[in-house]
Design a protein around this motif. Sequence first.
Motif, PDB file in Angstrom:
ATOM      1  N   LEU A  17       0.822  -1.206   0.000  1.00 40.87           N
ATOM      2  CA  LEU A  17       0.000   0.000   0.000  1.00 40.87           C
ATOM      3  C   LEU A  17       0.856   1.256   0.000  1.00 40.87           C
ATOM      4  O   LEU A  17       0.654   2.163  -0.814  1.00 40.87           O
ATOM      5  CB  LEU A  17      -0.931  -0.003   1.213  1.00 40.87           C
ATOM      6  N   PHE A  18       1.823   1.336   0.882  1.00 36.99           N
ATOM      7  CA  PHE A  18       2.678   2.525   0.951  1.00 36.99           C
ATOM      8  C   PHE A  18       3.575   2.650  -0.278  1.00 36.99           C
ATOM      9  O   PHE A  18       3.850   3.751  -0.738  1.00 36.99           O
ATOM     10  CB  PHE A  18       3.501   2.546   2.242  1.00 36.99           C
ATOM     11  N   SER A  19       4.014   1.532  -0.826  1.00 39.95           N
ATOM     12  CA  SER A  19       4.816   1.579  -2.054  1.00 39.95           C
ATOM     13  C   SER A  19       3.992   2.155  -3.193  1.00 39.95           C
ATOM     14  O   SER A  19       4.465   3.003  -3.959  1.00 39.95           O
ATOM     15  CB  SER A  19       5.304   0.184  -2.440  1.00 39.95           C
ATOM     16  N   PHE A  20       2.746   1.702  -3.312  1.00 34.72           N
ATOM     17  CA  PHE A  20       1.857   2.212  -4.348  1.00 34.72           C
ATOM     18  C   PHE A  20       1.605   3.701  -4.151  1.00 34.72           C
ATOM     19  O   PHE A  20       1.668   4.494  -5.091  1.00 34.72           O
ATOM     20  CB  PHE A  20       0.532   1.437  -4.330  1.00 34.72           C
ATOM     21  N   ALA A  21       1.330   4.102  -2.932  1.00 35.50           N
ATOM     22  CA  ALA A  21       1.046   5.505  -2.641  1.00 35.50           C
ATOM     23  C   ALA A  21       2.259   6.371  -2.961  1.00 35.50           C
ATOM     24  O   ALA A  21       2.128   7.443  -3.566  1.00 35.50           O
ATOM     25  CB  ALA A  21       0.640   5.672  -1.179  1.00 35.50           C
ATOM     26  N   PHE A  22       3.444   5.932  -2.587  1.00 34.49           N
ATOM     27  CA  PHE A  22       4.653   6.702  -2.860  1.00 34.49           C
ATOM     28  C   PHE A  22       4.877   6.829  -4.359  1.00 34.49           C
ATOM     29  O   PHE A  22       5.166   7.911  -4.867  1.00 34.49           O
ATOM     30  CB  PHE A  22       5.863   6.038  -2.200  1.00 34.49           C
ATOM     31  N   HIS A  23       4.706   5.733  -5.084  1.00 38.17           N
ATOM     32  CA  HIS A  23       4.897   5.764  -6.536  1.00 38.17           C
ATOM     33  C   HIS A  23       3.885   6.699  -7.202  1.00 38.17           C
ATOM     34  O   HIS A  23       4.233   7.473  -8.088  1.00 38.17           O
ATOM     35  CB  HIS A  23       4.775   4.356  -7.119  1.00 38.17           C
ATOM     36  N   ALA A  24       2.652   6.646  -6.776  1.00 30.96           N
ATOM     37  CA  ALA A  24       1.612   7.494  -7.367  1.00 30.96           C
ATOM     38  C   ALA A  24       1.895   8.971  -7.119  1.00 30.96           C
ATOM     39  O   ALA A  24       1.651   9.807  -7.982  1.00 30.96           O
ATOM     40  CB  ALA A  24       0.246   7.117  -6.814  1.00 30.96           C
ATOM     41  N   MET A  25       2.412   9.303  -5.960  1.00 29.84           N
ATOM     42  CA  MET A  25       2.702  10.702  -5.649  1.00 29.84           C
ATOM     43  C   MET A  25       3.922  11.205  -6.424  1.00 29.84           C
ATOM     44  O   MET A  25       4.063  12.398  -6.642  1.00 29.84           O
ATOM     45  CB  MET A  25       2.899  10.880  -4.150  1.00 29.84           C
ATOM     46  N   GLN A  26       4.795  10.306  -6.818  1.00 35.67           N
ATOM     47  CA  GLN A  26       5.991  10.685  -7.566  1.00 35.67           C
ATOM     48  C   GLN A  26       5.782  10.579  -9.073  1.00 35.67           C
ATOM     49  O   GLN A  26       6.700  10.790  -9.845  1.00 35.67           O
ATOM     50  CB  GLN A  26       7.178   9.787  -7.163  1.00 35.67           C
ATOM     51  N   ALA A  27       4.577  10.246  -9.515  1.00 29.76           N
ATOM     52  CA  ALA A  27       4.312   9.961 -10.920  1.00 29.76           C
ATOM     53  C   ALA A  27       4.486  11.169 -11.832  1.00 29.76           C
ATOM     54  O   ALA A  27       4.818  11.030 -12.992  1.00 29.76           O
ATOM     55  CB  ALA A  27       2.904   9.394 -11.086  1.00 29.76           C
ATOM     56  N   ALA A  28       4.254  12.369 -11.350  1.00 32.08           N
ATOM     57  CA  ALA A  28       4.376  13.554 -12.192  1.00 32.08           C
ATOM     58  C   ALA A  28       5.844  13.774 -12.539  1.00 32.08           C
ATOM     59  O   ALA A  28       6.691  13.821 -11.672  1.00 32.08           O
ATOM     60  CB  ALA A  28       3.820  14.766 -11.470  1.00 32.08           C
ATOM     61  N   ALA A  29       6.121  13.887 -13.813  1.00 29.82           N
ATOM     62  CA  ALA A  29       7.487  14.090 -14.272  1.00 29.82           C
ATOM     63  C   ALA A  29       7.859  15.558 -14.160  1.00 29.82           C
ATOM     64  O   ALA A  29       7.004  16.435 -14.185  1.00 29.82           O
ATOM     65  CB  ALA A  29       7.602  13.625 -15.718  1.00 29.82           C
ATOM     66  N   ALA A  30       9.146  15.801 -14.046  1.00 31.82           N
ATOM     67  CA  ALA A  30       9.629  17.180 -14.030  1.00 31.82           C
ATOM     68  C   ALA A  30       9.381  17.802 -15.400  1.00 31.82           C
ATOM     69  O   ALA A  30       9.420  17.112 -16.418  1.00 31.82           O
ATOM     70  CB  ALA A  30      11.109  17.196 -13.687  1.00 31.82           C
ATOM     71  N   PRO A  31       9.124  19.090 -15.442  1.00 27.84           N
ATOM     72  CA  PRO A  31       8.894  19.758 -16.723  1.00 27.84           C
ATOM     73  C   PRO A  31      10.105  19.631 -17.652  1.00 27.84           C
ATOM     74  O   PRO A  31      11.247  19.682 -17.209  1.00 27.84           O
ATOM     75  CB  PRO A  31       8.670  21.219 -16.332  1.00 27.84           C
ATOM     76  N   ASP A  32       9.833  19.467 -18.927  1.00 31.09           N
ATOM     77  CA  ASP A  32      10.865  19.283 -19.942  1.00 31.09           C
ATOM     78  C   ASP A  32      10.847  20.475 -20.896  1.00 31.09           C
ATOM     79  O   ASP A  32       9.974  20.571 -21.761  1.00 31.09           O
ATOM     80  CB  ASP A  32      10.585  17.981 -20.702  1.00 31.09           C
ATOM     81  N   PRO A  33      11.797  21.417 -20.748  1.00 30.47           N
ATOM     82  CA  PRO A  33      11.775  22.607 -21.596  1.00 30.47           C
ATOM     83  C   PRO A  33      11.996  22.300 -23.080  1.00 30.47           C
ATOM     84  O   PRO A  33      11.513  23.039 -23.933  1.00 30.47           O
ATOM     85  CB  PRO A  33      12.897  23.480 -21.025  1.00 30.47           C
ATOM     86  N   LYS A  34      12.684  21.203 -23.385  1.00 27.62           N
ATOM     87  CA  LYS A  34      12.885  20.846 -24.800  1.00 27.62           C
ATOM     88  C   LYS A  34      11.540  20.479 -25.438  1.00 27.62           C
ATOM     89  O   LYS A  34      11.213  20.939 -26.531  1.00 27.62           O
ATOM     90  CB  LYS A  34      13.874  19.690 -24.909  1.00 27.62           C
ATOM     91  N   LYS A  35      10.751  19.683 -24.736  1.00 24.78           N
ATOM     92  CA  LYS A  35       9.410  19.357 -25.219  1.00 24.78           C
ATOM     93  C   LYS A  35       8.540  20.616 -25.223  1.00 24.78           C
ATOM     94  O   LYS A  35       7.725  20.825 -26.120  1.00 24.78           O
ATOM     95  CB  LYS A  35       8.771  18.269 -24.357  1.00 24.78           C
ATOM     96  N   GLY A  36       8.733  21.465 -24.207  1.00 22.43           N
ATOM     97  CA  GLY A  36       8.003  22.725 -24.140  1.00 22.43           C
ATOM     98  C   GLY A  36       8.264  23.600 -25.350  1.00 22.43           C
ATOM     99  O   GLY A  36       7.356  24.238 -25.871  1.00 22.43           O
ATOM    100  N   LYS A  37       9.504  23.621 -25.835  1.00 19.28           N
ATOM    101  CA  LYS A  37       9.841  24.405 -27.021  1.00 19.28           C
ATOM    102  C   LYS A  37       9.088  23.877 -28.237  1.00 19.28           C
ATOM    103  O   LYS A  37       8.540  24.650 -29.025  1.00 19.28           O
ATOM    104  CB  LYS A  37      11.345  24.364 -27.274  1.00 19.28           C
ATOM    105  N   GLU A  38       9.053  22.542 -28.388  1.00 15.62           N
ATOM    106  CA  GLU A  38       8.332  21.936 -29.514  1.00 15.62           C
ATOM    107  C   GLU A  38       6.844  22.281 -29.450  1.00 15.62           C
ATOM    108  O   GLU A  38       6.239  22.652 -30.459  1.00 15.62           O
ATOM    109  CB  GLU A  38       8.517  20.420 -29.509  1.00 15.62           C
ATOM    110  N   LEU A  39       6.255  22.162 -28.255  1.00 15.01           N
ATOM    111  CA  LEU A  39       4.835  22.478 -28.086  1.00 15.01           C
ATOM    112  C   LEU A  39       4.569  23.964 -28.316  1.00 15.01           C
ATOM    113  O   LEU A  39       3.577  24.334 -28.946  1.00 15.01           O
ATOM    114  CB  LEU A  39       4.363  22.072 -26.692  1.00 15.01           C
ATOM    115  N   PHE A  40       5.456  24.814 -27.807  1.00 19.38           N
ATOM    116  CA  PHE A  40       5.308  26.255 -27.988  1.00 19.38           C
ATOM    117  C   PHE A  40       5.325  26.595 -29.477  1.00 19.38           C
ATOM    118  O   PHE A  40       4.475  27.339 -29.960  1.00 19.38           O
ATOM    119  CB  PHE A  40       6.420  27.004 -27.247  1.00 19.38           C
ATOM    120  N   THR A  41       6.268  26.014 -30.198  1.00 21.94           N
ATOM    121  CA  THR A  41       6.397  26.294 -31.627  1.00 21.94           C
ATOM    122  C   THR A  41       5.171  25.836 -32.397  1.00 21.94           C
ATOM    123  O   THR A  41       4.674  26.545 -33.274  1.00 21.94           O
ATOM    124  CB  THR A  41       7.670  25.600 -32.183  1.00 21.94           C
TER     125      THR A  41
END
Length: 161
Positions: A17-41
Amino acid sequence: MRKQLKGSIHQLFLFVLFSFAFHAMQAAAAPDPKKGKELFTSTCTACHKIGGKLIGPDLKDVKKRWGGDMTKMTAYIHNPAKFFTSDPYVEKLVKDAGGVLMAGQPQLSDQDVADVIEYANDPTAGAGGATASGKGGEAFMPVPADTSLLKYLFIAALILV
């Protein structure tokens, strides 16, 4: 023996249970400015620039102008009309754009929005894929997923202990 087995199963359940909860809370990835540039363009350049006004406002320092509130920025990008009459900053944006309200971008995920904002805060980071230190645009996380189920699982685990 049976009591010992029950205790082991209980401990295993709590560990999973705690392993699942910890993994779920960490699921959001850090922002990726390289992908952000592609999306912005591909998505934003018809109306926005970084370092100058086009139809929409200059996106330089956009995170700072919104007070770093990623939840509000993401909701606005998905559905600007929702904020039109309720937010003084949005009313000013519309006035400055000659009465034009931004078109909503509901196709962008929360992660996509975070990537674009990260790129807008530091366009030089979009070239190498990593945010250069000291160039502005502190790291931030996208709007987190609803974790209410995890809260109930956590409470259930506490009750079982």
